[in-house]
Design a protein around this motif. Structure first.
Motif, mmCIF file in Angstrom:
data_model
loop_
_atom_site.group_PDB
_atom_site.id
_atom_site.type_symbol
_atom_site.label_atom_id
_atom_site.label_comp_id
_atom_site.label_asym_id
_atom_site.label_seq_id
_atom_site.Cartn_x
_atom_site.Cartn_y
_atom_site.Cartn_z
ATOM 1 N N GLU A 291 -22.142 59.159 46.398
ATOM 2 C CA GLU A 291 -22.325 57.987 47.261
ATOM 3 C C GLU A 291 -21.362 57.931 48.436
ATOM 4 O O GLU A 291 -21.451 57.035 49.274
ATOM 5 C CB GLU A 291 -22.177 56.700 46.444
ATOM 6 N N HIS B 224 -19.286 48.578 53.712
ATOM 7 C CA HIS B 224 -20.402 48.901 52.819
ATOM 8 C C HIS B 224 -20.539 47.850 51.723
ATOM 9 O O HIS B 224 -21.645 47.384 51.423
ATOM 10 C CB HIS B 224 -20.162 50.282 52.198
ATOM 11 N N HIS B 225 -19.413 47.467 51.131
ATOM 12 C CA HIS B 225 -19.414 46.446 50.081
ATOM 13 C C HIS B 225 -19.930 45.120 50.628
ATOM 14 O O HIS B 225 -20.764 44.454 49.996
ATOM 15 C CB HIS B 225 -18.000 46.278 49.534
ATOM 16 N N LYS C 120 -23.725 45.213 51.156
ATOM 17 C CA LYS C 120 -24.483 45.098 49.905
ATOM 18 C C LYS C 120 -24.457 43.665 49.374
ATOM 19 O O LYS C 120 -25.486 43.140 48.932
ATOM 20 C CB LYS C 120 -23.906 46.048 48.868
ATOM 21 N N LYS C 121 -23.275 43.040 49.406
ATOM 22 C CA LYS C 121 -23.160 41.666 48.921
ATOM 23 C C LYS C 121 -23.973 40.714 49.796
ATOM 24 O O LYS C 121 -24.569 39.754 49.293
ATOM 25 C CB LYS C 121 -21.700 41.238 48.879
ATOM 26 N N GLU D 276 -26.780 41.460 51.439
ATOM 27 C CA GLU D 276 -28.192 41.642 51.109
ATOM 28 C C GLU D 276 -28.534 40.952 49.786
ATOM 29 O O GLU D 276 -29.584 40.308 49.661
ATOM 30 C CB GLU D 276 -28.505 43.135 51.028
ATOM 31 N N GLU D 277 -27.656 41.059 48.795
ATOM 32 C CA GLU D 277 -27.886 40.404 47.506
ATOM 33 C C GLU D 277 -27.886 38.886 47.657
ATOM 34 O O GLU D 277 -28.731 38.190 47.070
ATOM 35 C CB GLU D 277 -26.790 40.816 46.516
#
Length: 367
Positions: free
Chosen positions: A46, A59-60, A63-64, A66-67
């Protein structure tokens, strides 16, 4: 940095920890964890994706975000079906709409991405023109009804905010505000463990950069509240005591922020069943609150409630203590019902306390 734990073993790591992936900046507590994660923990698979997304922190956050948007859209789905975004005037089924304010009719339906884009533009314009109003409130308040967003919508927008500003220098005002806003939004959405991680990172950063005592005290007060909600009661009380002492030193005993800090500290003492200390602090502070805020102020009501609760919950309570607690709560129930209305959470809490106080009184065989 929001990511303050080792990616391999989850051990807390310091801000200046040197062990990190050169390519994507994923951080580790030691070179041993770095090597293990790279070769056996799956990081190699990854790493390129994380690096192309702007590094580990970006990146983190992506992702958070989008969630959080997905959660917000799902929760708002019933209200937003068939509606269009009031900013871009598009339904855009791909992202989905949310509604997290008090707008009525067709107003208030919106894409989180549109809210984020609007806020970013307004803040940048205000910054370029050096306006007194920096428009930061657009990151958490509706531009139509002026109500603050709440719950999952506020959480999603705050991840967007952090994603927008995290690449700025650590001392940059917008980056600091974004981190603080994220911590408060996660707390509001009841994601207490995540909120705790963010708030601890904010405090660490402020202490490292030499922030003003005022700002540090605000952060410590927010952090203490979260410690309490995750069950770390002794740490919460220690921090509440520090905040109260700091406010006394900085603002004096009659300042509203000092009175609020005293109330929070007394509530922490009550939670840990340190009744005598809670009563002593409230007996000292309630007269100050009455003089400064008036008899009908909500903070004054809360202080009197804490004092009465400490009186009747104390196993060493005398008959006089039980009578005083019951009389105080009866008066509070009448007054708060008149001032705040019968459905107010504080009124309902006082009613429960009054029932408990009367039960304790009757248990002693008193009329």
């Amino acid at each position: 940095m929001i990511l303050t734990t080792c990616a391999a073993c989850a051990k807390p790591i310091e801000h200046d920890a040197s062990s990190r992936c050169v390519a994507c900046e994923t951080r580790y507590c030691s070179d041993r964890c770095l090597r293990y994660h790279a070769h056996r923990g799956g990081h190699d698979d990854e790493c390129a994706e994380i690096a192309s997304g702007g590094g580990a922190e970006q990146h983190h956050a992506g992702k958070k975000y989008e969630e959080a948007v997905s959660d917000a859209v799902e929760e708002c789905a019933e209200d937003t079906e068939g509606q269009t975004c009031f900013i871009c005037m598009d339904g855009d089924a791909e992202e989905g709409l949310v509604r997290g304010c008090s707008c009525r009719g067709a107003s208030g339906f919106v894409h989180v991405s549109c809210l984020a884009r609007q806020a970013k533009i307004l803040v940048e314009e205000a910054d370029e023109r050096d306006l007194d109003d920096n428009q930061w409130h657009r990151w958490y308040k509706c531009s139509l009804c002026e109500q603050q967003y709440h719950g999952v919508v506020r959480s999603a927008l705050s991840w967007a905010c952090w994603k927008t500003y995290l690449g700025r220098p650590e001392a940059d005002w917008a980056r600091t505000c974004a981190m603080t806003q994220l911590g408060n939004a996660l707390h509001d959405a009841k994601h207490y463990e995540e909120a705790l991680s963010v708030k601890e990172a904010v405090l660490s950063m402020q202490q490292r950069l030499g922030a003003s005592e005022k700002n540090v005290l605000i952060t410590q007060g927010n952090l203490a509240c979260t410690y309490e909600l995750v069950g770390r009661l002794e740490e919460a009380l220690s921090m509440e005591r520090d905040v109260y002492s700091g406010r006394l030193r900085l603002n004096g005993e009659e300042h509203i922020h000092t009175l609020m800090a005293a109330n929070n500290y007394a509530n922490g003492l009550l939670t840990l069943q340190r009744y005598a200390e809670a009563k002593a602090l409230m007996r000292k502070t309630i007269p100050l609150a009455r003089r400064v805020l008036g008899e009908s102020d909500t903070l004054n009501f809360k202080m009197r409630k804490i004092c009465a609760t400490a009186l009747y919950e104390d196993p060493a309570a005398t008959r006089g203590d039980l009578r005083e607690a019951t009389t105080t709560l009866e008066d509070l129930e009448r007054t708060t019902r008149r001032v705040l209305g019968g459905a107010h959470p504080l009124v309902l809490a006082i009613e429960r306390n009054l029932d408990e106080s009367r039960d304790a009184l009757y248990a002693r065989g008193l009329p």
